[in-house]
Design an enzyme around this catalytic site. Structure first.
Site, PDB file in Angstrom:
ATOM      1  N   TRP A 262       7.253 -16.640 -19.414  1.00 56.76           N
ATOM      2  CA  TRP A 262       6.050 -16.214 -19.199  1.00 56.76           C
ATOM      3  C   TRP A 262       5.093 -15.818 -19.852  1.00 56.76           C
ATOM      4  CZ3 TRP A 262       5.376 -11.861 -21.666  1.00 56.76           C
ATOM      5  CH2 TRP A 262       6.840 -10.867 -21.010  1.00 56.76           C
TER       6      TRP A 262
ATOM      7  N   ASN B 166      11.194  -1.750  -7.706  1.00 59.18           N
ATOM      8  CA  ASN B 166      11.166  -2.641  -8.534  1.00 59.18           C
ATOM      9  C   ASN B 166       9.606  -2.556  -9.699  1.00 59.18           C
ATOM     10  OD1 ASN B 166      12.533  -4.297 -10.722  1.00 59.18           O
ATOM     11  ND2 ASN B 166      10.611  -5.911 -10.179  1.00 59.18           N
ATOM     12  N   GLU B 167       9.781  -2.121 -10.961  1.00 57.34           N
ATOM     13  CA  GLU B 167       8.328  -1.872 -11.822  1.00 57.34           C
ATOM     14  C   GLU B 167       7.092  -2.156 -11.226  1.00 57.34           C
ATOM     15  OE1 GLU B 167       8.150  -5.622 -13.766  1.00 57.34           O
ATOM     16  OE2 GLU B 167       9.667  -5.173 -15.287  1.00 57.34           O
TER      17      GLU B 167
ATOM     18  N   CYS C 211       0.778  -0.852  -0.072  1.00 57.44           N
ATOM     19  CA  CYS C 211       0.173   0.162  -0.187  1.00 57.44           C
ATOM     20  C   CYS C 211       0.794   1.098  -0.274  1.00 57.44           C
ATOM     21  CB  CYS C 211      -1.092   0.065   1.138  1.00 57.44           C
ATOM     22  SG  CYS C 211      -2.030   1.637   1.612  1.00 57.44           S
TER      23      CYS C 211
ATOM     24  N   LYS D 136      12.595 -20.355 -12.790  1.00 57.29           N
ATOM     25  CA  LYS D 136      14.072 -21.001 -12.130  1.00 57.29           C
ATOM     26  C   LYS D 136      13.935 -21.901 -13.959  1.00 57.29           C
ATOM     27  CE  LYS D 136      11.152 -25.066 -11.017  1.00 57.29           C
ATOM     28  NZ  LYS D 136       9.616 -24.418 -10.695  1.00 57.29           N
ATOM     29  N   PHE D 137      13.188 -21.587 -14.360  1.00 59.09           N
ATOM     30  CA  PHE D 137      13.371 -21.695 -16.111  1.00 59.09           C
ATOM     31  C   PHE D 137      12.904 -20.399 -17.375  1.00 59.09           C
ATOM     32  CE2 PHE D 137      10.821 -25.582 -14.761  1.00 59.09           C
ATOM     33  CZ  PHE D 137      11.895 -26.535 -14.505  1.00 59.09           C
ATOM     34  N   HIS D 138      13.421 -19.527 -16.743  1.00 52.37           N
ATOM     35  CA  HIS D 138      13.555 -18.081 -17.486  1.00 52.37           C
ATOM     36  C   HIS D 138      14.643 -17.967 -17.545  1.00 52.37           C
ATOM     37  CE1 HIS D 138      13.668 -13.985 -18.101  1.00 52.37           C
ATOM     38  NE2 HIS D 138      12.315 -13.716 -18.093  1.00 52.37           N
TER      39      HIS D 138
ATOM     40  N   GLU E  96      16.498  -4.391 -18.200  1.00 54.03           N
ATOM     41  CA  GLU E  96      16.499  -5.535 -18.294  1.00 54.03           C
ATOM     42  C   GLU E  96      15.825  -6.397 -19.521  1.00 54.03           C
ATOM     43  OE1 GLU E  96      13.040  -6.970 -15.581  1.00 54.03           O
ATOM     44  OE2 GLU E  96      13.532  -5.935 -13.889  1.00 54.03           O
TER      45      GLU E  96
ATOM     46  N   CYS F  78      -4.443   1.058  -4.549  1.00 58.42           N
ATOM     47  CA  CYS F  78      -4.923  -0.169  -3.315  1.00 58.42           C
ATOM     48  C   CYS F  78      -6.211   1.189  -2.214  1.00 58.42           C
ATOM     49  CB  CYS F  78      -3.979   0.727  -2.320  1.00 58.42           C
ATOM     50  SG  CYS F  78      -4.917  -0.128   0.128  1.00 58.42           S
TER      51      CYS F  78
ATOM     52  N   CYS G 259      -6.584   4.862   1.805  1.00 58.59           N
ATOM     53  CA  CYS G 259      -6.095   5.141   0.540  1.00 58.59           C
ATOM     54  C   CYS G 259      -7.254   6.168  -0.574  1.00 58.59           C
ATOM     55  CB  CYS G 259      -5.287   5.098  -0.415  1.00 58.59           C
ATOM     56  SG  CYS G 259      -4.288   3.430  -0.807  1.00 58.59           S
TER      57      CYS G 259
HETATM   58  C1  GAL Z   1      10.544  -8.315 -14.628  1.00 59.36           C
HETATM   59  C2  GAL Z   1      10.695  -8.878 -13.070  1.00 59.36           C
HETATM   60  C3  GAL Z   1      11.885  -9.189 -12.721  1.00 59.36           C
HETATM   61  C4  GAL Z   1      11.871 -10.425 -13.693  1.00 59.36           C
HETATM   62  C5  GAL Z   1      11.205 -10.457 -15.119  1.00 59.36           C
HETATM   63  C6  GAL Z   1      10.497 -11.916 -15.422  1.00 59.36           C
HETATM   64  O1  GAL Z   1       8.861  -7.511 -15.119  1.00 59.36           O
HETATM   65  O2  GAL Z   1      10.980  -7.063 -13.323  1.00 59.36           O
HETATM   66  O3  GAL Z   1      11.399  -9.030 -11.704  1.00 59.36           O
HETATM   67  O4  GAL Z   1      10.452 -11.288 -13.255  1.00 59.36           O
HETATM   68  O5  GAL Z   1       9.732  -9.842 -15.387  1.00 59.36           O
HETATM   69  O6  GAL Z   1      10.774 -11.378 -16.765  1.00 59.36           O
END
Ligand code: GAL
Length: 661
Positions: free
Chosen positions: A311, A146-147, A112, A352-354, A303, A152, A157
């Site tokens: 994903w 992060n991102e 929040c 783990k598979f990223h 990134e 909320c 809020c």
């Molecule tokens: C981003 C995130 C990272 C990781 C990544 C995976 O959105 O900041 O921590 O999760 O995606 O693609």
């Protein structure tokens, strides 16, 4: 000396019982030509295992290793994810959703933002981090949280929302009632305390409320960032700050947040090889141009994946060449970095598979490691480009707040009004000509451009409309079209005809009604020589002073204008009343850029090829599966391969062309 950053998210806290792995990591980082690591992003529970009990030993150890090995540290503040004790002891840090349900501990990025306790705890740890590492030679940048995302709906809020509105409206509830048009469905507020955030259990139909809530979420996030940044700036005033933004994210208005940090950075994950690569490249280029144009300065690609993600619907490894091609595209569009998520695959849990530079096998003779290392060398060879600015004579207006309002409007095709797709259509037509483009919000300065495209600019304030007017008055060329300047900044329709806000005079047309075509249906439009195709939307317009360029040749509006141009003082304004399926934009922008002498390629680029210029380099990329002939001009060569003259650029091949000394 100028340097391009080559780096990665690094999570050594997952490997503290394996010093051999951590030592191996550092050695391999050097081997792969990495010069920076983002650390501590999700380390809060290691850094503060119990409330007020801190343990910085792992960061001390890593920072020292970085120093010994000349690796910079992009040090994160740890609010990407909270430790369990924080939620357990202070449930107020957990978000409440729009149905009033309080979350339990879990996930990440979901605190929040108005919680005083959360702010107190993050301020405490940020202060300690800044004090501890302020003189550390490796400390290079602060990576805030992060991102950031989301809102909320807790009572605190809600109160903050009401206070925000009181301030915005100078305590004038009548004005708010007018702006939100609350007489509709008898929703008039008679006191401030009646205001609730939008919710499926309550109001979702007051569009003024929805817009105000979205603005508030951005406002609260900006305020939250200020809290995080304050101790860092006080203790380490010379260390730049960033937040990593997300690809075309619509939950926050980055035009507002950009002012809270020193450097723009973003996370880039195109759907390579599962959608058409050329289309994916156009989208990625657009996003690069958008993020660069927030501050009109070099940005960081914080990134990207060195191989695949985990994903997407279909998680496909980048084909050989794509990693170097897509990474150099980021640099070409203004990034001073190529960074990855992640350095090493985690052993357990959902990522783990990223993709990672180092897989579970731990080897450095993998295809991915070799391509990353090769890129490391290329980045060194083009390091002079670091810090250079990109000058664009053309801007496309892409406006997040416009997107909020447009998506919310119940009109046209409710499923998808295709705003982003429409903006991309214009962008693509210009990119086919090899034009450098800025992607700007409607509040930005227009004066440095020769051409501005503002497709579907549904919501525009009178003030910004006037600035567009001045732009054309002073000799600029403006391209817009259907469903533009329909509402003001409060989402209230302009009276007296569209385009409103005074822009009717600039375009020399007024719009009477708009037809939404069913999927797969088209309408023909034509001039004397050529026929084009309209899809999705056809607006019926009437020229007042404009000259007709195209007419509809079908439907009940057959024979009426489909595209017009109007001379307005020293400039021109084009109004395209329908959604073109591509060909007319190609012709239009070919003509306009030629007429305005805008820097572009001499001919339309073959399909698959994209060109971008930065800092004395011309980057040429092949996003197709075919070889494409290309001639490097006399007196120039490709830094990457040393090639000169005529060549056949392989699929996913890239050139960085420079003049010979
Ligand atoms: C981003 C995130 C990272 C990781 C990544 C995976 O959105 O900041 O921590 O999760 O995606 O693609």
């Amino acid at each position: 000396m100028a340097q391009l950053i080559h780096g990665s998210d690094y999570n050594p806290e997952q490997w503290l019982d394996r010093p051999d792995i951590i030592d191996g990591d550092i050695r391999l980082m050097k081997k792969a030509g990495m010069n920076s690591m983002s650390i501590g992003i999700f380390s809060w529970s290691v850094l503060e295992p119990e409330e007020g009990k801190y343990d910085f030993s792992f960061l001390d150890m890593i920072m020292e290793k970085f120093y010994q090995n000349d690796i910079k540290a992009i040090l994160a503040t740890p609010s990407g994810a909270r430790p369990r004790w924080l939620a357990e002891k202070y449930p107020e840090v957990l978000r409440t959703d729009s149905l009033g349900r309080k979350q339990v501990f879990g996930g990440r990025h979901n605190h929040c933002h108005s919680s005083p306790i959360f702010r107190e705890k993050i301020t405490a740890i940020n202060t300690l981090l800044a004090k501890r590492y302020k003189d550390h030679p490796s400390l290079f940048m602060w990576h805030i949280s992060n991102e950031l995302s989301g809102g909320c709906f807790c009572p605190r809020c809600r109160k903050a929302f009401i206070d925000y509105l009181k301030k915005q409206y100078n305590n004038d509830l009548d004005k708010l009632n007018h702006d939100w048009w609350t007489t509709f469905w008898s929703h008039t507020y008679t006191n401030w305390e009646q205001i609730e955030p939008p919710s499926p259990l309550g109001d979702t139909n007051l569009h003024g409320l929805n817009l105000a809530w979205n603005r508030f979420i951005t406002h609260l996030c900006a305020d939250y960032i200020k809290t995080e940044v304050a101790p860092l700036k006080e203790i380490t005033p010379n260390i730049p700050t960033t937040i990593n933004m997300m690809d075309m994210f619509t939950g926050l208005d980055y035009e507002v947040l950009k002012d809270e940090v020193d450097i723009i950075s973003w996370d880039n994950y195109p759907h390579w090889h599962s959608e058409n690569d050329y289309d994916a490249a156009i989208k990625a280029d657009f996003a690069h141009d958008w993020f660069r144009s927030l501050k009109h300065k070099p940005f960081f690609m914080m990134e990207s994946t060195p191989s695949l993600v985990n994903w997407q619907g279909y998680n496909r490894p980048k084909r050989p060449g794509m990693h170097i091609l897509s990474s150099l595209a980021a640099v070409a569009h203004g990034s001073d970095s190529v960074q990855y998520f992640q350095w090493r695959k985690s052993r357990g849990s959902s990522e783990k598979f990223h993709g990672a530079v180092i897989d579970h096998c731990g080897r450095d003779d993998t295809r991915v490691f070799k391509e990353v290392s090769e890129l490391g060398k290329i980045l060194q060879s083009i390091s002079d480009v670091a810090g250079t600015q990109i000058k664009s004579e053309v801007a496309i207006i892409y406006d997040t707040q416009n997107r909020w309002a447009l998506d919310d409007a119940q009109a046209l095709c409710n499923k998808d009004k295709q705003y982003f797709a429409q903006v991309l259509d214009h962008y693509r037509a210009l990119r086919k000509l090899g034009v450098n483009i800025d992607v700007i919000g409607s509040c930005q300065d227009f004066s440095s451009y020769k051409l501005i495209c503002a497709p579907m600019l549904y919501m525009i304030s009178e003030q910004n409309a006037n600035r567009l007017k001045d732009f054309v008055k002073n000799g600029g060329v403006l391209v817009s079209g259907y469903f533009s300047a329909v509402v003001n900044e409060n989402d209230l329709c302009y009276l007296g005809g569209c385009p409103g806000g005074g822009l009717g005079e600039v375009f020399g047309v007024w719009a009477e009604e708009i037809d939404t075509l069913l999927p797969g249906n088209t309408v023909s439009v034509a001039d004397e020589q050529n026929t084009y195709t309209a899809a999705d939307f056809c607006e019926v317009i009437h020229p007042t002073t404009a000259k007709t360029l195209l007419k509809y040749t079908q439907e009940f509006y057959q024979g009426t204008p489909a595209a017009c141009v109007n001379s307005y003082h020293n400039g021109k304004a084009y109004y395209i009343a329908y959604r073109d399926s591509g060909k007319f934009y190609d012709v239009l922008y070919d003509n306009i850029t030629t007429e305005l002498g805008i820097c572009r390629e001499k001919s339309v680029l073959p399909y698959g090829l994209l060109i971008q210029k930065r800092g004395g380099l011309t980057f040429v990329g092949n996003y197709s599966e075919n070889y494409i002939d290309f001639i490097i001009p006399d007196g120039s060569y490709d830094i990457v391969s040393g090639s000169q003259g005529r060549l056949s650029l392989q699929p996913y091949g890239v050139l960085a062309i420079t003049k010979k000394e």
